[in-house]
Design a protein around this motif. Structure first.
Motif, short mmCIF file in Angstrom:
data_model
loop_
_atom_site.label_atom_id
_atom_site.label_comp_id
_atom_site.label_asym_id
_atom_site.label_seq_id
_atom_site.Cartn_x
_atom_site.Cartn_y
_atom_site.Cartn_z
N LEU A 44 139.58 10.67 37.76
CA LEU A 44 140.39 11.46 36.85
C LEU A 44 141.87 11.10 36.90
N LYS A 45 142.28 10.28 37.84
CA LYS A 45 143.66 9.82 37.86
C LYS A 45 143.90 8.80 36.75
N ASN A 46 142.84 8.21 36.24
CA ASN A 46 142.91 7.28 35.12
C ASN A 46 142.95 8.10 33.82
N PRO A 47 143.96 7.92 32.95
CA PRO A 47 144.06 8.71 31.72
C PRO A 47 142.83 8.59 30.81
N GLU A 48 142.22 7.41 30.77
CA GLU A 48 141.05 7.24 29.91
C GLU A 48 139.87 8.07 30.44
N GLN A 49 139.70 8.11 31.75
CA GLN A 49 138.63 8.91 32.34
C GLN A 49 138.90 10.41 32.16
N THR A 50 140.17 10.80 32.23
CA THR A 50 140.52 12.20 32.02
C THR A 50 140.16 12.62 30.60
N GLU A 51 140.47 11.76 29.64
CA GLU A 51 140.14 12.07 28.25
C GLU A 51 138.63 12.14 28.06
N LYS A 52 137.91 11.21 28.64
CA LYS A 52 136.45 11.21 28.54
C LYS A 52 135.86 12.49 29.12
N TYR A 53 136.36 12.90 30.28
CA TYR A 53 135.86 14.12 30.92
C TYR A 53 136.15 15.35 30.05
N ARG A 55 136.57 15.47 26.84
CA ARG A 55 135.74 15.42 25.63
C ARG A 55 134.31 15.85 25.93
N GLU A 56 133.75 15.38 27.05
CA GLU A 56 132.36 15.67 27.36
C GLU A 56 132.15 17.09 27.87
N GLN A 57 133.03 17.57 28.71
CA GLN A 57 132.83 18.87 29.34
C GLN A 57 133.36 20.04 28.51
N TYR A 58 134.49 19.84 27.84
CA TYR A 58 135.15 20.93 27.14
C TYR A 58 135.19 20.74 25.62
N TYR A 59 134.51 19.71 25.14
CA TYR A 59 134.41 19.43 23.70
C TYR A 59 135.79 19.35 23.04
N MET A 60 136.76 18.78 23.73
CA MET A 60 138.08 18.58 23.15
C MET A 60 138.03 17.41 22.18
N LYS A 61 138.94 17.43 21.23
CA LYS A 61 138.93 16.38 20.21
C LYS A 61 140.35 16.00 19.86
N ARG A 62 140.45 14.89 19.18
CA ARG A 62 141.74 14.46 18.66
C ARG A 62 142.00 15.20 17.36
N ASP A 63 143.24 15.15 16.89
CA ASP A 63 143.62 15.89 15.68
C ASP A 63 142.87 15.43 14.44
N ASN A 64 142.54 14.17 14.35
CA ASN A 64 141.97 13.62 13.12
C ASN A 64 140.46 13.43 13.18
N GLU A 65 139.77 14.14 14.04
CA GLU A 65 138.32 13.95 14.13
C GLU A 65 137.60 15.29 14.25
#
Length: 80
Positions: A44-53, A55-65
């Motif tokens: 989770l120290k890697n920003p890409e892995q933080t975003e992936k986590y 998205r998968e766990q909390y169903y977060m999304k970007r503004d345009n999707e």
């Protein structure tokens, strides 16, 4: 001559052995969980892995999707 009381090691020994065995199993379990958690923290120290986590766990999304959650019947029956 033998004196036996409530605190005799002969009678307490099996109980204490069971407690020791249970505590050692708990220790092994928690050591394994600590290893898994430390790996997750490193990832989770890697920003890409933080975003992936997120998205998968909390169903977060970007503004345009948009996100659509699809549940199959087998999974829906298990969750109920």
């Amino acid at each position: 001559m033998v004196f036996i009381d409530n605190y005799s090691l002969y009678f307490e020994h099996p109980v204490l052995d069971n407690e020791i065995e249970e505590l050692e199993e708990n220790k092994a379990y928690y050591i394994q969980e600590i290893k898994k958690d430390s790996i997750s923290i490193k990832q989770l120290k890697n920003p890409e892995q933080t975003e992936k986590y997120a998205r998968e766990q909390y169903y977060m999304k970007r503004d345009n999707e948009d996100i659509y959650i699809i549940e199959f019947e087998e999974n829906a029956e298990e969750s109920e």
